[in-house]
Design a protein around this motif. Structure first.
Motif, PDB file in Angstrom:
ATOM      1  N   ALA A  29       0.842  -1.204   0.000  1.00 20.74           N
ATOM      2  CA  ALA A  29       0.000   0.000   0.000  1.00 20.74           C
ATOM      3  C   ALA A  29       0.870   1.244   0.000  1.00 20.74           C
ATOM      4  O   ALA A  29       1.918   1.282   0.650  1.00 20.74           O
ATOM      5  CB  ALA A  29      -0.925   0.008   1.208  1.00 20.74           C
ATOM      6  N   ARG A  30       0.407   2.258  -0.720  1.00 19.67           N
ATOM      7  CA  ARG A  30       1.184   3.505  -0.845  1.00 19.67           C
ATOM      8  C   ARG A  30       0.509   4.645  -0.102  1.00 19.67           C
ATOM      9  O   ARG A  30      -0.718   4.811  -0.155  1.00 19.67           O
ATOM     10  CB  ARG A  30       1.352   3.891  -2.306  1.00 19.67           C
ATOM     11  N   LEU A  31       1.322   5.436   0.593  1.00 17.75           N
ATOM     12  CA  LEU A  31       0.878   6.680   1.206  1.00 17.75           C
ATOM     13  C   LEU A  31       1.654   7.820   0.557  1.00 17.75           C
ATOM     14  O   LEU A  31       2.882   7.864   0.636  1.00 17.75           O
ATOM     15  CB  LEU A  31       1.128   6.680   2.717  1.00 17.75           C
ATOM     16  N   ASP A  32       0.955   8.701  -0.127  1.00 19.12           N
ATOM     17  CA  ASP A  32       1.616   9.822  -0.794  1.00 19.12           C
ATOM     18  C   ASP A  32       2.140  10.816   0.234  1.00 19.12           C
ATOM     19  O   ASP A  32       1.752  10.799   1.407  1.00 19.12           O
ATOM     20  CB  ASP A  32       0.639  10.513  -1.743  1.00 19.12           C
ATOM     21  N   SER A  33       3.014  11.707  -0.227  1.00 16.45           N
ATOM     22  CA  SER A  33       3.564  12.719   0.658  1.00 16.45           C
ATOM     23  C   SER A  33       2.442  13.567   1.233  1.00 16.45           C
ATOM     24  O   SER A  33       1.379  13.737   0.621  1.00 16.45           O
ATOM     25  CB  SER A  33       4.559  13.600  -0.093  1.00 16.45           C
TER      26      SER A  33
END
Length: 313
Positions: A29-33
């Motif tokens: 899973a990705r968490l953007d800045s």
């Protein structure tokens, strides 16, 4: 107040937000800045954190991670390659509702608390600006006992959700932020602010100033609080902090005024008194010189920004 408490209070906006995540099997899973600080607490199992532009970090049960500058990153079941990272699911879709553990891989089940603190970086204290992109405080290391206790209490509160849990969880997450920064300060012995707070002369002057920013401070008075001569304080303070004592006094008063304008409805005259300015005009003149805007316009802009972020209010 002390320097660390004041540094956090000056930038913290609203309440922290968080998700509890339970997942198993192969996942990514990705968490953007983010314009704030992110954090992860691993309650069970193991996983990996892959910060943008940084090396993968292995996480285990009880580990705590702070991303103080909101660095974008991926969390995954393994140190995924570039192709896997590119296929990572956006965290906002992946976490609510939290995916159930997969029975066939129950031994690989991971439970985490993943969240964010919203920060007003426009007036960040240099202590916070010095924090690295990622602070990893492993459970297996010699970690501060208060951080371990906060993690244990967080786990219990999330599991039980008793009366008052909303208030308790917010308080625990705020404590977690303080303890993570303390943990970093204890380890980062080569940092500027570790040296500042470790110096008995400079730290004594800072404690006095932060305890009462509205006092009629002079270099002589600060030197007396630190128990040294005026030249000694001026030399050591400037060398360690990077500002003269009175330049820091002015900067901190105006930074504190900005936080009061943002967080309270106090009239300008009351704000001026609380930060050591005799009149609203004197504060307005200094505020505009430092921040390039008037106190009224700053307050209006802060209110607009707060209304645009209802989840963290």
């Amino acid at each position: 107040m002390d320097v660390v408490s004041d540094a956090i209070s000056a930038v913290r906006v609203g309440r922290p937000s968080f998700d509890r995540v339970r997942v198993g099997g192969d996942w990514c899973a990705r968490l953007d800045s983010y314009d704030g600080a992110g954090f992860h607490v691993v309650l069970k199992g193991t996983c990996w954190l892959l910060p943008d532009g940084g090396a993968p970090v292995a996480l285990g049960p009880g580990d705590v991670v702070l991303l103080p500058h909101g660095t974008g990153h991926v969390i995954a079941d393994s140190p995924a390659d570039a192709a896997a990272v590119a296929r990572a699911v956006p965290f906002s879709l992946w976490s609510e509702p939290a995916p159930p553990p997969i029975p066939s891989v129950a031994e690989r089940e991971v439970e985490m608390v993943c969240g964010k603190y919203r920060l007003d970086r426009s007036h960040a204290h240099p202590l916070l600006a010095e924090l690295p992109a990622l602070v990893h405080l492993p459970d297996r290391a010699c970690r501060r006992p208060e951080l371990r206790s906060a993690v244990d209490l967080l786990r219990v509160e999330i599991d039980e959700r008793g009366p008052g849990s909303a208030v308790a969880l917010t308080g625990l997450l705020d404590l977690l932020l303080v303890y993570m920064i303390r943990g970093w300060l204890a380890r980062d012995t080569g940092g500027v602010w570790s040296a500042v707070l470790g110096d008995p002369v400079t730290s004594a002057a800072l404690r006095a100033l932060h305890s009462d920013p509205a006092a009629a401070w002079t270099v002589d008075r600060l030197a007396a609080e630190a128990g040294v001569s005026r030249p000694t304080l001026a030399r050591r303070f400037s060398a360690l902090v990077g500002k003269s004592p009175m330049a820091y006094v002015t900067w901190w008063r105006l930074t504190r005024a900005a936080a009061l304008l943002r967080d309270t409805g106090d009239p300008l005259a009351a704000v001026a008194r609380r930060v050591g300015y005799g009149t609203p005009y004197a504060l307005s003149h200094a505020f505009r010189r430092e921040f390039g805007t008037t106190p009224g316009r700053y307050r209006a802009a802060a209110a607009t920004a707060a209304n645009a972020n209802p989840r963290t209010q």
